[in-house]
Design an enzyme around this catalytic site. Sequence first.
Site, PDB file in Angstrom:
ATOM      1  N   GLU A  90      -7.474 -18.130  17.239  1.00 40.51           N
ATOM      2  CA  GLU A  90      -8.809 -18.645  17.546  1.00 40.51           C
ATOM      3  C   GLU A  90      -8.906 -20.171  17.607  1.00 40.51           C
ATOM      4  O   GLU A  90      -9.675 -20.704  18.404  1.00 40.51           O
ATOM      5  CB  GLU A  90      -9.808 -18.121  16.499  1.00 40.51           C
ATOM      6  CG  GLU A  90      -9.994 -16.615  16.513  1.00 40.51           C
ATOM      7  CD  GLU A  90     -10.689 -16.124  17.771  1.00 40.51           C
ATOM      8  OE1 GLU A  90     -11.467 -16.893  18.376  1.00 40.51           O
ATOM      9  OE2 GLU A  90     -10.436 -14.971  18.172  1.00 40.51           O
ATOM     10  N   SER A 458     -38.890  36.128 -14.487  1.00 43.03           N
ATOM     11  CA  SER A 458     -38.833  36.302 -15.940  1.00 43.03           C
ATOM     12  C   SER A 458     -38.305  35.087 -16.685  1.00 43.03           C
ATOM     13  O   SER A 458     -38.459  34.999 -17.904  1.00 43.03           O
ATOM     14  CB  SER A 458     -37.972  37.519 -16.286  1.00 43.03           C
ATOM     15  OG  SER A 458     -38.593  38.709 -15.839  1.00 43.03           O
TER      16      SER A 458
END
Length: 814
Positions: A90, A458
């Site tokens: 770069e 239950s």
Amino acid sequence: MRPWLRWLRRLFLLGLSLGLLGLAAAAAVLWTVWPQLPDVSELRRVELQLPLTVQSADGKLIALFGETRRYPAPIDQIPERVKQAFLAAEDARFYEHEGLDVQGILRAVWLLVSTDRARVPGGSTITQQVARDFYLSNEYSFVRKFREMLLAIKMERELSKDEILELYLNKIFFGNRAYGVAAAAEFYYGKTLDQLSLAEAAMLAGIPKFPSSANPISNPARAMERRNHYVLPRMHELGMISAEELAAALAEPNTASPNEPKVEVDAPYLAEMVRQAMEERFGADALTRGYRVTTTVRSADQNAAVAALRAGLFEYDQRRGWRGPEGHIEHAASLPADALARQVGSYVALPELRAAVVLETGPQGARLLTARDGEVSLPAAGTRWTGRSPAQLLKPGDVVRLRTLADGTLVLAQAPQAQAALVSLEHETGAVRALVGGYSFALNKFNRATQAQRQPGSSFKPFVFAAAFERGYHPASIVMDAPVVFRDRAGNVWRPQNDKGDFAGPMRLREAMVQSRNLVSVRLLDAIGVQFAQRYITQFGFSPESLPPNLSMSLGTSSLTPMAMTAAYAVFANGGYRVEPYFIARIEDRNGQVLEEARPRRACPACGGVGGEAAGQPAVVDGFDFGEVPRPLAAAGGEASTAPLPPGPDELAPRAIDARTAFMVRSMLLDVVRRGTGAAARSIGREDIGGKTGSTNEYRDAWFAGMGGDLVTTAWVGRDDFTSLGRGEYGGRAALPIWIGYMSAALKDVPVDRRPPPAGLVTVTINPATGALLPPGTPGGMVDYVKAEDYDRMLAAGLGSETPEFEEKAFDIF
């Protein structure tokens, strides 16, 4: 003066004038724009976007949330070879220029003048790229370029070269949601920066130019070309690597592959709960500011819960029989293997179930093709659960599911039609230790643990019994298990029934709980009053709206979530205290600073009345004054707290019910496991295991809720469309195996919870037929518990009272 000299002089003066005007204009623009440039020194304090991390209590990864993968790395932790690769690719003169590369700019200008291209490469230094990424858009214009250059100059004056390079290497995009070089190394190679080879570093350095279209996964050929023909040769040209290193790197193949962060704890439903809670607390930024959330779940417990739930669903599904192939591929025998694999791979992914297409069947089994593992063999024993052989079940082209058992055996399977949920809490604090909201979060994100409103059947009876114990009943009290008819003013008749349609006559409440007798529960609720019971039961955390104001409440017709049931059962397990479920233990920022930490209100049976006794208020039911009843606590519906952390440093949980009531109900739940409908749980091999099964009409819901050790856990099984699970799919058959599978693992090496009766509870000997007191040691007598005040009343009634009459009664209800 000669004419041509005169014209030359004029041109010189004109050029000089134009140059001075240009300089003046540039100075004016600079004078105007420079003060408007942002303060670049703030880049020293910039916070890059980081994902939200969710982990277990023991530090195992549960989930990452956020669009970006990023792991910021300080410049001194980035290897020199990695930095060199990016500088070569770069900006080779990065450490020499002052923000602008004059050679690059002149090259770009020359290309603009000498070609007809609208865009030309070159000219942007690393500093300029940082300026653009942080402050500017990607618009291609001279104005934007001019501002970029000015910003680069300003950055070079304010920041050091290493600071700028660090920003660049942590900011740049590498494709596949990876931002920053450390995240790129992790995703493409599954490595940290110091583990990268030269070739790998060069490959990464070549990505930012074309991050989406030329990364080594999306376009490996183009990525390799950039690595081998630009980055590596450039490094050699600049003297960064030797000829030998260049040759070795060029010979290295492309080894990049997707490496997602390894999820170590299977808890997607819990992760989604955390995400929602964090967004409520911190807003949308919660997913980008790098928060780390430590949950209360333990990885081993959570993974055991997932395994138990799936095993229970597979077992249930096998009981319901083989439903046939999931699909069929026509002309499978004539298709190439890769084309066939692609078609199989298009079937939806299911946990632990692989899709496979049948190639052929025979006496020894079947040969199938899977998308991932190629050809596999299904032995004849793999279909034994269906009662038929592979040849009887399958034909070439059928698409089926295969499951691998723990011993490696391959068996035929199918996607479960039922769903399930499991919630496990520490009963002392309410901390969520495990939570599973369904078979597969990927298939359905509906969290049945916290969102499914289902009838508990239950398993709700212990709350009715607890309410009765506040009205003078006790485990030895006798209630008739006999037919009863209720009529309302409109003439409607309700005849509740026991599950088997039989009647046992006079029955102690303890025995009624063990056998789960419906008629006893209905008569008991009628005796104490529905309104009283409803108000009392809200103390367990249920909202009044969730409790039906009629006698059907005794049979569990409320609509409750598994989380609500688990939190309510914790009251029995911890001695009568109401604890709030919570699942976030700690929140840290990106730097590891603790922002918040949970300090839950704890149950404390040894603290007596400390911790907030509920205030009393008169209870009037159907015109009768039943005296004082504890005021319901603020109901939270039993859901885990939506606020990230519960309040109260080192506070005690408020008392919900009398400690003696909690102890008596718990002792009855232990009996349910010892000799009742939950007897299968004895396989865990602990004496502190207790709980209650629950089933609803037409077998729509199956439950088991109970406790053991330091945990209280609920398992539920049902179908999302409320259709039947099938005849015989009771709580003890469909839900209890899941509960057992989880608790067997979660309670390993956990001390047995042995606790003495609390003060004010008397151990008595009673007549098992009548519930009357007997002298201690009387042959045939049974030991039970009663409150001291109830004991005094029993003494006054005398020893050995008669057995009540057994008859059917009819009641008018209004």
